[in-house]
Scaffold this active site. Structure first.
Site, PDB file in Angstrom:
ATOM      1  N   LYS A 132       0.836  -1.206   0.000  1.00 60.08           N
ATOM      2  CA  LYS A 132       0.000   0.000   0.000  1.00 60.08           C
ATOM      3  C   LYS A 132       0.871   1.257   0.000  1.00 60.08           C
ATOM      4  O   LYS A 132       0.370   2.350  -0.228  1.00 60.08           O
ATOM      5  CB  LYS A 132      -0.964  -0.012   1.191  1.00 60.08           C
ATOM      6  N   TYR A 165       1.135   4.027   6.568  1.00 60.35           N
ATOM      7  CA  TYR A 165       2.496   3.497   6.428  1.00 60.35           C
ATOM      8  C   TYR A 165       3.522   4.630   6.484  1.00 60.35           C
ATOM      9  O   TYR A 165       4.596   4.478   7.092  1.00 60.35           O
ATOM     10  CB  TYR A 165       2.649   2.764   5.094  1.00 60.35           C
TER      11      TYR A 165
END
Length: 353
Positions: free
Chosen positions: A112, A144
């Site tokens: 991702k 992230y």
């Protein structure tokens, strides 16, 4: 000096694999989770990562040389994902700071990084495949990135090295994990065999026909150990996959064959598991009763939403591993065998018939 690992999220797919690998290799291992597993050679530590005081107390006697951050908590929005998951990383690194013992921190994120968060998954302007580490961040909010920034800031402050690991879909053995394709597909296949329903591919035509790859938890564990102990790998981000590529129209038949069923022909239309399995709780309970299985609650085994997200992508997803190979990581894992190993473990633990 003996390497002392703190594995954060030790009860999950990745954390349990890392804990087992390091303990088997003679590391001193502490496994941190809300409900840690009882593993041979692993000291269990129970704490809530969002409670800084309780976390500091739980880790007061721990002096890790290496920290492996392998967990995350899904929230209702990406803004909440960012707030909660960044805080968990920050709290852990702050809790062990007083020990002054940390030499390396390894953070597990995923693809991702290139695809965007669930709210914008596979949408907008995306980098070309195969994904390479030098491809920068997307211009969207992503938890992230927030987790990385917490690690980078702490490394600058406290002087340890770091590595970031970006696996594709992970196969491994863990019950109650939020991202567990292998177990989800094993339960689905078992239900299809039990009921006679067709074993239908749930995803997109692109995923059915395009090349893709995956990451076995054992392969990821070896990669984490390698990067955390290899000076040339310090302060770098790495993709990590098994090393092979496949098309789902091949893999779907391989999985069906393992379970002794026929793979239904793909008609080009997605058939999401979240819809196919929406009413399967009672079916699984009856199958479990008849087969003497250890877990009759289907909700503790499957994560159809996550499998649907992976298999429903409208784009090809292939990952480049050249950076790791160039620096010396040459391990390989066949992806179909990785699935089969999980299925065998599930059967051995009486989790599937």
């Amino acid at each position: 000096m003996t390497n002392q690992a703190l594995v954060v999220g030790s009860s999950g797919i990745v954390g349990s694999a890392v804990s087992r690998l390091l303990a088997d290799e003679g590391w001193a291992v502490a496994g941190l989770a809300r409900r840690p597993n009882q593993e041979s050679g692993v000291t269990p530590i129970s704490a809530d990562l969002l409670d800084p005081k309780a976390l500091a107390s739980a880790l007061a006697e721990v002096s890790p040389t290496h920290i492996f951050l392998t967990t995350w908590a899904r929230q209702a929005s990406e803004a909440e994902n960012i707030r909660v998951n960044a805080q968990m990383v920050r709290n852990v690194l702050e809790a062990v700071r007083a020990s002054g013992s940390v030499r390396h921190v390894a953070l597990v994120t995923g693809l991702k990084h290139y695809l965007g968060p669930f709210e914008a998954y596979g949408k907008g302007s995306l980098p070309q495949t195969p994904f390479r580490e030098e491809q920068g961040r997307l211009d969207v909010e992503n938890f992230y990135y927030a987790q990385e920034d917490e690690v980078f800031a702490a490394a600058d402050r406290d002087g340890f090295t770091w590595s970031v690991h970006r696996p594709h879909t992970i196969t491994g053995m863990a019950v109650g994990n939020a991202m567990n394709m292998a177990t989800t597909l094993a339960v689905y296949a078992s239900i299809c065999r039990f009921t006679g329903r067709p074993f239908r591919f749930p995803g997109s035509e692109v995923q059915w026909n395009s090349l893709t790859d995956m990451t076995d938890a054992g392969q990821l564990a070896r990669h984490l150990r390698w990067a955390s102990t290899t000076p040339a790998a310090a302060n770098q981000a790495f993709n990590i996959v098994n090393g092979d590529v496949f098309r789902w129209k091949w893999m779907w038949s391989r999985i069906a064959q393992w379970f002794g069923i026929e793979a239904a022909p793909f008609d080009g239309q997605p058939a999401p598991l979240e819809q196919q399995m929406a009413n399967d709780a009672e079916v699984w309970a009856e199958l479990s009763r008849q087969s003497g299985l250890a877990e009759a609650d289907i909700g503790k085994l499957i994560s159809p939403w996550h499998t649907d997200a992976d298999l429903g992508r409208p784009i090809e997803v292939v990952t480049d591993m050249s950076k790791s190979r160039t620096l010396g990581f040459t391990d390989y894992q066949a992806s179909d065998e990785a699935f089969f190993e999980v299925f065998e473990k599930l059967r051995a633990n009486k989790l599937i018939p």
